[in-house]
Write an enzyme that holds these catalytic residues in place. Structure first.
Site, short mmCIF file in Angstrom:
data_model
loop_
_atom_site.label_atom_id
_atom_site.label_comp_id
_atom_site.label_asym_id
_atom_site.label_seq_id
_atom_site.Cartn_x
_atom_site.Cartn_y
_atom_site.Cartn_z
N THR A 140 0.85 -1.20 0.00
CA THR A 140 0.00 0.00 0.00
C THR A 140 0.88 1.24 0.00
O THR A 140 2.01 1.20 0.47
CB THR A 140 -0.85 -0.05 1.29
OG1 THR A 140 -1.80 -1.08 1.14
CG2 THR A 140 -1.57 1.26 1.58
N THR A 177 -0.38 1.07 7.11
CA THR A 177 -0.23 -0.03 6.15
C THR A 177 -0.07 -1.33 6.92
O THR A 177 0.52 -1.37 8.00
CB THR A 177 0.97 0.18 5.22
OG1 THR A 177 1.12 -1.01 4.40
CG2 THR A 177 2.27 0.42 5.97
N GLY A 178 -0.61 -2.40 6.35
CA GLY A 178 -0.52 -3.70 7.02
C GLY A 178 -1.85 -4.41 6.91
O GLY A 178 -2.67 -4.09 6.03
N ARG A 196 -14.20 -7.14 -0.42
CA ARG A 196 -13.54 -6.79 0.85
C ARG A 196 -12.99 -5.35 0.79
O ARG A 196 -12.35 -4.96 -0.17
CB ARG A 196 -12.39 -7.78 1.12
CG ARG A 196 -11.59 -7.49 2.39
CD ARG A 196 -10.32 -6.72 2.11
NE ARG A 196 -9.45 -6.65 3.28
CZ ARG A 196 -8.38 -5.83 3.34
NH1 ARG A 196 -8.07 -5.07 2.32
NH2 ARG A 196 -7.64 -5.81 4.41
N GLY A 217 -5.22 -4.76 7.21
CA GLY A 217 -6.20 -3.72 7.47
C GLY A 217 -7.25 -4.06 8.52
O GLY A 217 -7.70 -3.18 9.25
N GLY A 253 -10.61 -2.64 2.98
CA GLY A 253 -9.65 -2.60 4.08
C GLY A 253 -9.73 -1.32 4.90
O GLY A 253 -10.72 -0.59 4.86
N ASP A 254 -8.65 -1.05 5.62
CA ASP A 254 -8.61 0.12 6.50
C ASP A 254 -8.31 1.42 5.76
O ASP A 254 -8.68 2.50 6.23
CB ASP A 254 -7.53 -0.08 7.57
CG ASP A 254 -6.13 -0.25 6.95
OD1 ASP A 254 -6.00 -1.00 5.96
OD2 ASP A 254 -5.17 0.38 7.44
N1 ASP Z 1 -3.84 -1.97 4.78
C1 ASP Z 1 -4.11 -2.45 3.46
C2 ASP Z 1 -5.39 -3.22 3.46
O1 ASP Z 1 -5.63 -3.95 4.40
C3 ASP Z 1 -3.03 -3.34 2.93
C4 ASP Z 1 -1.65 -2.78 3.00
O2 ASP Z 1 -1.37 -1.90 3.79
O3 ASP Z 1 -0.81 -3.22 2.20
O4 ASP Z 1 -6.13 -3.12 2.52
#
Ligand code: ASP
Length: 313
Positions: free
Chosen positions: A181, A232-233, A209, A235, A211-212
């Protein structure tokens, strides 16, 4: 020049130093550098934090190395489904789009939602129709295709897990979980803060889906009273913890420093079992980039004009 500052990220992951071929590491380094300098250029010429974060994120959306815009990961239906959000700390205005497939730069669509609609979050076909009406670039779904990402999806599509695959465009024999991300946070010379995040989400995520990243307060938040944050991570963990807003709340209500607040928030993500990181800048120009993984693509610059790019811990 006021106390300007900018930080960007290109995703967190579990890459270990020495495991990426030097030429790929250099390509990421150069792409991060270009994005960082473009955002910094806006700030150093008296531009706004909102324009700086949009500019920096657009460049990474256009770069297939990152999991946002062109080069986004594939969902379980084998299509690219993107989310993005932007927030202005000056007036707490925000805009976001989710589950979009044909908008070349989702971050600019998020900005258009913020500026030109009475709403915060538009999803799917409605968001795409709105982006078209706003005169933004609409592209064929094939524009987002990246061969490396498609290979990674093919390797994982029959596994019943969203987390099974590599999330950045690295050869699939490089082991480790990688996200990808992109995000940016900035403080402009007028003292205004802004945050932006854009993503293709998680490789092989279930269709539909979200995400965050496009959820204001979870993956993206900015408030001039406190700070600007882009996460990022995984979500789902950042949504459950309302992580980006939590950083701001710890500063506003508990008097935490930016370092204390972000350390606490990343600890809470880890306590639920989540992996990831964030970038944040406060209204004094302090920049932090904490993460609980072994790597996070990141860069930052403050009023000194010194450029920092880092990948590993
Ligand atoms: N946070 C993002 C999500 O869950 C993914 C990412 O940070 O790479 O959609």
């Amino acid at each position: 020049m006021g106390n300007i500052a900018i930080a960007i990220h290109g995703g967190a992951g579990t890459l270990m130093s020495g495991t990426i071929p030097a030429e790929i590491e250099k390509a990421y380094h150069d792409a991060l550098s270009e994005s960082l300098l473009s955002g910094y250029h806006v700030l150093s010429h008296g531009g706004t934090a909102i324009d700086a974060v949009e500019t920096a994120v657009r460049l990474m959306e256009d770069c297939p190395l990152f999991n946002a815009g062109k080069g986004s990961v594939f969902n379980s239906d084998g299509i690219n489904e993107m989310d993005a959000a932007i927030m202005n700390g000056m007036n707490l205005k925000a805009g976001a789009v989710a589950e979009v497939h044909i908008i070349r730069n989702p971050i600019s669509a998020a900005k258009a939602v913020m500026n030109n609609s009475p709403h915060i979050l538009l999803a799917s076909a409605g968001a795409e129709k709105f982006a078209g009406e706003q005169g933004l670039d609409i592209v064929d779904t094939s524009y987002f295709y990246d061969e490396q990402r498609h290979k990674q999806w093919l390797l994982t599509k029959d596994k019943d897990s969203s987390w099974a695959g590599d999330e950045i465009a690295l050869p699939s024999d490089i082991k480790g979980k990688k996200f990808g991300t992109v995000g940016a946070v900035a403080l402009d010379s007028a003292g205004n803060l802004a945050a932006a995040t854009s993503t293709g989400g998680i490789n092989n995520k279930k269709f539909g889906r979200i995400g965050d990243s496009p959820i204001i307060g979870a993956g993206t938040y900015a408030n001039n009273k406190t700070c600007a944050v882009s996460c990022t991570g995984e979500g789902e963990y950042f949504i459950r913890n309302v992580s980006a807003y939590d950083v701001s709340a710890l500063i506003e209500y508990k008097g935490y420093s930016l370092v204390q607040a972000t350390t606490e928030v990343i600890k809470k993500v880890a306590q639920l079992g989540g992996e990831g990181g964030l970038i944040a800048v406060d209204n004094h120009g302090t920049i932090v980039t904490p993460f609980n993984t072994s790597s996070m693509f990141r860069g930052w610059m403050d009023a000194t004009g010194q450029k920092h790019i880092a990948i590993f811990r």
